[in-house]
Design a protein around this motif. Structure first.
Motif, short mmCIF file in Angstrom:
data_model
loop_
_atom_site.label_atom_id
_atom_site.label_comp_id
_atom_site.label_asym_id
_atom_site.label_seq_id
_atom_site.Cartn_x
_atom_site.Cartn_y
_atom_site.Cartn_z
N UNK A 75 0.82 -1.23 0.00
CA UNK A 75 0.00 0.00 0.00
C UNK A 75 0.84 1.27 0.00
N UNK A 76 1.96 1.26 0.75
CA UNK A 76 2.82 2.44 0.80
C UNK A 76 3.48 2.68 -0.55
N UNK A 77 3.91 1.60 -1.21
CA UNK A 77 4.55 1.75 -2.52
C UNK A 77 3.58 2.37 -3.52
N UNK A 78 2.33 1.92 -3.51
CA UNK A 78 1.32 2.47 -4.42
C UNK A 78 1.07 3.95 -4.10
N UNK A 79 0.97 4.26 -2.81
CA UNK A 79 0.71 5.65 -2.40
C UNK A 79 1.84 6.57 -2.83
N UNK A 80 3.09 6.15 -2.59
CA UNK A 80 4.23 6.99 -2.95
C UNK A 80 4.35 7.15 -4.47
N UNK A 81 3.99 6.12 -5.19
CA UNK A 81 4.08 6.19 -6.66
C UNK A 81 3.18 7.29 -7.21
N UNK A 82 2.02 7.48 -6.58
CA UNK A 82 1.07 8.48 -7.05
C UNK A 82 1.17 9.80 -6.28
N UNK A 83 2.19 9.92 -5.40
CA UNK A 83 2.39 11.17 -4.68
C UNK A 83 3.17 12.15 -5.55
N UNK A 84 2.60 13.32 -5.80
CA UNK A 84 3.25 14.30 -6.66
C UNK A 84 4.52 14.84 -6.01
N UNK A 85 5.52 15.06 -6.83
CA UNK A 85 6.79 15.66 -6.40
C UNK A 85 7.49 14.84 -5.33
N UNK A 86 7.23 13.53 -5.30
CA UNK A 86 7.90 12.69 -4.31
C UNK A 86 9.34 12.44 -4.73
N UNK A 87 10.27 12.68 -3.80
CA UNK A 87 11.69 12.44 -4.06
C UNK A 87 12.05 11.08 -3.46
N UNK A 88 12.44 10.14 -4.30
CA UNK A 88 12.61 8.76 -3.87
C UNK A 88 13.61 8.61 -2.72
N UNK A 89 14.73 9.31 -2.83
CA UNK A 89 15.76 9.12 -1.80
C UNK A 89 15.37 9.68 -0.44
N UNK A 90 14.31 10.50 -0.39
CA UNK A 90 13.89 11.10 0.88
C UNK A 90 13.01 10.17 1.70
N UNK A 91 12.60 9.03 1.13
CA UNK A 91 11.74 8.10 1.86
C UNK A 91 10.33 8.63 2.00
N UNK A 92 9.67 8.26 3.09
CA UNK A 92 8.31 8.74 3.34
C UNK A 92 8.36 10.24 3.64
N UNK A 93 7.60 11.05 2.93
CA UNK A 93 7.62 12.50 3.19
C UNK A 93 7.30 12.81 4.66
N UNK A 94 8.12 13.62 5.27
CA UNK A 94 7.93 13.95 6.68
C UNK A 94 6.75 14.90 6.86
N UNK A 95 5.72 14.50 7.60
CA UNK A 95 4.53 15.36 7.77
C UNK A 95 4.72 16.36 8.89
N UNK A 96 5.70 17.26 8.72
CA UNK A 96 6.08 18.15 9.82
C UNK A 96 5.40 19.52 9.77
N UNK A 97 4.38 19.65 8.92
CA UNK A 97 3.65 20.92 8.90
C UNK A 97 2.18 20.65 8.63
#
Length: 226
Positions: free
Chosen positions: A194-216
């Motif tokens: 599920x995470x792989x599918x979600x990240x694949x369709x996440x716009x502007x996702x940078x692969x090397x950064x891993x899961x985008x940090x939800x810090x805001x």
């Protein structure tokens, strides 16, 4: 599992994750890849430290959530719903609030003062005020998401037991299914899909950064939730 004995091995795992975080953040100024984004950089750049950062970043926060969930399960069955909620408010909610009031504005100020000139220099422009962004949770996002997970888990458990499965029939089936998946070593694949599918369709996702940090922002972000 019910035990009053201190689980020293898991205490060591938590300590390892905390110390790994120090290594991770200390390595950032030595990472050649971050200089392109205007981050302050040490004169000695190290691809090895950059790889170290990536490896630690892949598993560290997921490990924190795993350990937190394990201990929360034990605590819930030991203290009950009311005791669990009170304990989580005291140990998670209050530190999150006081921690942000004490360190949030200072951290945001230090990051802006230290980073803005470098970003502006890379862009070839004078430093300017940052664009408006949602509420900056900064590094306390972990506690915020823990509170969301606690609330969701308690609500789902109550609804499931009260309305969907009062005789525990479904729960026994789910328990047997999960046990089978774990024994056959299929859990990593099923959990990652599920995470792989979600990240694949996440716009502007940078692969090397891993899961985008939800810090805001207080709105839940799907990659972190999954």
């Amino acid at each position: 599992m019910k035990t009053e004995e201190r689980l020293h091995a898991l205490d060591a795992v938590r300590a390892f994750a905390l110390l790994a975080g120090i290594v991770l953040h200390a390595a950032m100024s030595f990472m050649p890849g971050l200089t392109a984004f205007g981050f302050p950089a040490d004169s000695s750049q190290s691809p090895a430290l950059q790889d170290t950062f990536y490896v630690i970043h892949i598993f560290r926060m997921a490990l924190f959530f795993f350990v937190a969930g394990y201990f929360s399960h034990l605590m819930f069955h030991r203290k009950g719903t009311a005791g669990f909620v009170g304990d989580r408010i005291k140990r998670i909610g209050v530190p999150m609030l006081l921690g942000w009031l004490a360190f949030g504005p200072m951290t945001m100020g230090m990051v802006y003062m230290g980073l803005a000139p470098h970003v502006a220099a890379v862009a070839g422009a004078a430093p300017s005020a940052p664009a408006a962004t949602p509420f900056p949770l900064s590094h306390l996002w972990f506690l915020y998401y823990l509170l969301m997970f606690y609330g969701a888990a308690l609500s789902a458990r109550h609804f499931f037991i009260k309305h969907l499965d009062p005789k525990s029939t479904i729960r026994r089936y789910v328990d047997n299914t999960v046990s089978y998946v774990v024994r056959k070593n299929k859990a990593p694949l099923l959990l990652a899909a599920p995470l792989a599918v979600c990240l694949y369709f996440t716009k502007n996702w940078v692969m090397w950064s891993g899961v985008p940090t939800p810090d805001s922002g207080f709105a839940p972000q799907m990659p972190a939730l999954i």
